[in-house]
Design an enzyme around this catalytic site. Structure first.
Site, PDB file in Angstrom:
ATOM      1  N   LEU A   1       0.859  -1.191   0.000  1.00  0.00           N
ATOM      2  CA  LEU A   1       0.000   0.000   0.000  1.00  0.00           C
ATOM      3  C   LEU A   1       0.891   1.235   0.000  1.00  0.00           C
ATOM      4  O   LEU A   1       1.874   1.297   0.753  1.00  0.00           O
ATOM      5  CB  LEU A   1      -0.892   0.028   1.240  1.00  0.00           C
ATOM      6  CG  LEU A   1      -2.186  -0.789   1.212  1.00  0.00           C
ATOM      7  CD1 LEU A   1      -2.833  -0.793   2.594  1.00  0.00           C
ATOM      8  CD2 LEU A   1      -3.157  -0.255   0.172  1.00  0.00           C
ATOM      9  N   ASP A   2       0.557   2.238  -0.833  1.00  0.00           N
ATOM     10  CA  ASP A   2       1.329   3.486  -0.841  1.00  0.00           C
ATOM     11  C   ASP A   2       1.298   4.121   0.543  1.00  0.00           C
ATOM     12  O   ASP A   2       0.369   3.910   1.330  1.00  0.00           O
ATOM     13  CB  ASP A   2       0.750   4.461  -1.873  1.00  0.00           C
ATOM     14  CG  ASP A   2       1.002   3.993  -3.301  1.00  0.00           C
ATOM     15  OD1 ASP A   2       2.085   3.443  -3.555  1.00  0.00           O
ATOM     16  OD2 ASP A   2       0.090   4.166  -4.139  1.00  0.00           O
ATOM     17  N   SER A   3       2.311   4.931   0.841  1.00  0.00           N
ATOM     18  CA  SER A   3       2.432   5.500   2.188  1.00  0.00           C
ATOM     19  C   SER A   3       1.240   6.371   2.559  1.00  0.00           C
ATOM     20  O   SER A   3       0.842   6.431   3.726  1.00  0.00           O
ATOM     21  CB  SER A   3       3.726   6.306   2.301  1.00  0.00           C
ATOM     22  OG  SER A   3       3.730   7.356   1.352  1.00  0.00           O
ATOM     23  N   ALA A   6      -1.808   5.834   1.791  1.00  0.00           N
ATOM     24  CA  ALA A   6      -2.996   4.996   1.915  1.00  0.00           C
ATOM     25  C   ALA A   6      -3.025   4.287   3.265  1.00  0.00           C
ATOM     26  O   ALA A   6      -2.009   4.168   3.954  1.00  0.00           O
ATOM     27  CB  ALA A   6      -3.034   3.978   0.788  1.00  0.00           C
TER      28      ALA A   6
END
Length: 620
Positions: free
Chosen positions: A47-49, A51
């Site tokens: 997961l992107d930071s 998110a």
């Protein structure tokens, strides 16, 4: 200097973790490593930071399953902000374009274009490798990068909320879908631009965010809550004792139920195949009893030891099986104990085991053969009970009819070693003589219930016990029903249209029909050589020993055998079993109860542990 943790002993766990925004997927695992006391941890799907949401975390050897779970379909809540596009397509980037807000009608009209299998160009700022380098690293170096489109599948898109500037979407999609790129493309279809303002993953396969540790710390995911204050991303890790305790409490063993959620078939490992499995030997078809059958010929199967612990993963391809990985059996589950009848009568049985309840099987179990193993498996499957064996110093037929008895198939020490290897916690070893042989069957079972916590009894269809064998299966069933003891009766296993029995196996050994013996035992016939006194004749290049009078032997002759040598001074391994120095094939001569083996540098007297007969009749 601190000692390095043994990663082979890392806990084999699966955990659902609620990642917070502001943390990378990797850094969010710090608390998991601290709570579980291991560095062998992996997450399934980055997961992107910016998110938040569900990370499925695996520890120990379960990290081998990371690619499998990463491939699952996923569900997201996505906050799309129209009117501004950033270079990263998320809130951390710089604005590179602006545009108008679309109407809800326009948005609804374009969404069907993005459902199904579509071509998607991933964001330039991503971890995708181009020419061996990350695309984001290439961009930051000042160079341009082109990423080719790839196929993804979007199963569903729903508008949950809409305000003109913002749209809150629920998206169900396949592995490899970039929600940032999907927001960009939806905006483009609406004639404008957008970026992804916030993202929450709510499901991975069958695993739900609502079941994750730390989910209560996540803020509401609505347009109002996400836009009422400036969105700042907290980069602090969470190490509170409460959160660490929650991780430990919610981490789960990889049970058959969890394996099914992961899309795996589930199989129980046959007790007699445990040793082959843990050593990576070729798998027999009979080794696995499928509990959860998908019917697919190409499938990964989660394998479990008879007591219910996760054993590893195998792959099925048609009728062939190959190993994925093996999880070491927990040898510390039980301290294997041998009790006498007097100890039981005097209350020396483990109070802890008695209170938990025991699963028992009673019998001589000379062999043991395939029929016995079927009975044993019923006890070992009762994972909530302590498994034990009640047996006798000699097979009962040897005690009742000594003049007609030809000898034991296995020695007592071999049988005890076998019970321990299967996973039984204890053996009640009874000397069937003196006053005990006059004990009524009902009194015998009452002692097992009152002194040992008998809760489950597994026996064959012809089992009987007590004085003169008068307590038969119908009486035992009535007795057990009245005392809430579960009684399982196993039908016999047939071989060549006749039931397998120790008596029949002895007859075949005496005939030298060792192939039939192998078929009924499920393994080769062996002679236990521990304790034999060997003599050497170097001029004739052989050693010899007199076999114990209780062991049955095939007819005199020469046989192809496999010799197993124990380590020097009969040292034992950590598991309590003999550590074999090596094994070799040779010929063995039997003559009037004497064994003769060729003398070699390896076959030193005193180190011969077992002689395993090959699956054929004697060579005269």
């Amino acid at each position: 200097m601190p000692q390095r943790k043994n990663q082979n002993k890392a806990p084999v766990k699966i955990l659902l973790l609620a990642k917070q925004s502001g943390q990378t997927s990797f850094s969010s695992l710090t608390a998991v490593k601290k709570a579980l006391g291991t560095t062998k941890v992996g997450h399934t799907g980055t997961l992107d930071s910016f998110a938040d949401g569900l990370l499925v975390v695996l520890s120990g050897k379960l990290t081998h399953l990371v690619p499998h779970i990463t491939a699952f379909d996923k569900e997201y809540l996505a906050l799309v902000q129209f009117g501004t596009e950033t270079d990263t397509l998320d809130p951390t980037g710089n604005v590179v374009d602006t545009g108008a807000y679309p109407s809800e009608e326009t948005l609804r009209s374009v969404l069907p274009r993005f459902i199904g299998q579509i071509e998607q160009v991933p964001p330039a700022f991503s971890a995708i490798h181009v020419g061996g380098k990350r695309a984001s690293d290439i961009l930051r170096s000042g160079k341009n990068v082109e990423i080719p489109a790839r196929k993804i599948t979007v199963y569903d898109i729903q508008i949950k909320e809409f305000s003109g500037k913002y749209a809150l979407l629920k998206i169900v999609c396949s592995k490899g879908t970039y929600i940032r790129a999907l927001a960009r493309d939806i905006a483009l279809a609406c004639g404008t631009v957008a970026h992804l303002a916030a993202l929450r993953r709510t499901r991975v396969g069958s695993f739900l965010l609502n079941d994750a540790a730390g989910v209560s710390e996540l803020p509401p995911f609505t347009i109002e809550s996400l836009t009422s204050a400036k969105m700042e991303f907290d980069k602090e890790s969470r190490f509170t004792s409460e959160f660490l305790s929650e991780i430990v409490r919610t981490s789960k063993d990889f049970t058959p139920e969890v394996a099914s959620l992961c899309g795996l078939d589930v199989a129980s490992l046959a007790p007699d195949c445990i040793e082959d499995f843990v050593h990576g030997r070729p798998l027999k078809k009979s080794a696995l009893s499928l509990l959860d059958k998908s019917g697919e010929t190409e499938k990964e199967i989660a394998v479990y030891y008879p007591e219910g612990d996760f054993a590893g993963l195998v792959r099925r391809s048609g009728s062939r099986y190959s190993y994925g990985f093996v999880v070491e059996r927990d040898k510390k589950a039980f301290d294997f104990t041998i009790y006498s009848w007097d100890q039981i009568l005097n209350g020396k049985f483990s109070a802890e085991w008695k209170n938990k309840g025991t699963a028992l099987s009673i019998g001589s179990f000379d062999g043991p053969h395939l029929g016995h193993k079927k009975i044993f498996s019923k006890c070992l499957e009762k994972s909530n009970l302590i498994p034990g064996i009640v047996t006798f110093t000699r097979p009962l037929s040897a005690l009742k009819h000594p003049d007609e008895y030809p000898g034991d198939i296995t020695t007592l020490s071999s049988r005890l070693e076998y019970f321990k290897a299967l996973g039984f916690a204890f053996v009640l070893l009874i000397d069937f003589s003196g006053d005990f042989c006059k004990t009524e069957g009902s009194e015998f079972l009452k002692v097992l219930i009152e002194k040992m916590g008998l809760t489950f009894l597994s026996e064959g269809f012809d089992f009987h016990c007590g004085y003169q064998g008068a307590f038969t299966v119908p009486l035992i069933r009535e007795f057990c029903d009245a005392r809430h003891v579960e009684f399982s009766v196993t039908e016999p296993i047939l071989y060549q249209n006749e039931r397998i029995a120790s008596r029949r196996i002895r007859e075949e050994i005496q005939k030298g029909m060792l192939g039939r013996v192998f078929d009924m035992l499920g393994h080769p016939f062996e002679i236990d050589c521990s304790g034999l006194s060997w003599s050497e004749q170097r001029e004739n290049n052989w050693i010899s020993a007199r076999v114990g009078e209780n062991q049955i032997l095939p007819p005199d002759g020469e046989y192809p055998v496999k010799i197993k040598l124990s380590a020097e001074s009969s040292e034992t391994s950590a598991a309590g079993q003999f550590a074999f120095a090596h094994t070799f094939k040779t010929a063995c001569k039997l003559e009037n109860g004497n064994l003769r083996l060729p003398l070699s540098d390896g076959s030193l007297p005193g180190l011969v542990r077992t002689i395993e007969f090959c699956n054929q009749s004697g060579i005269k």
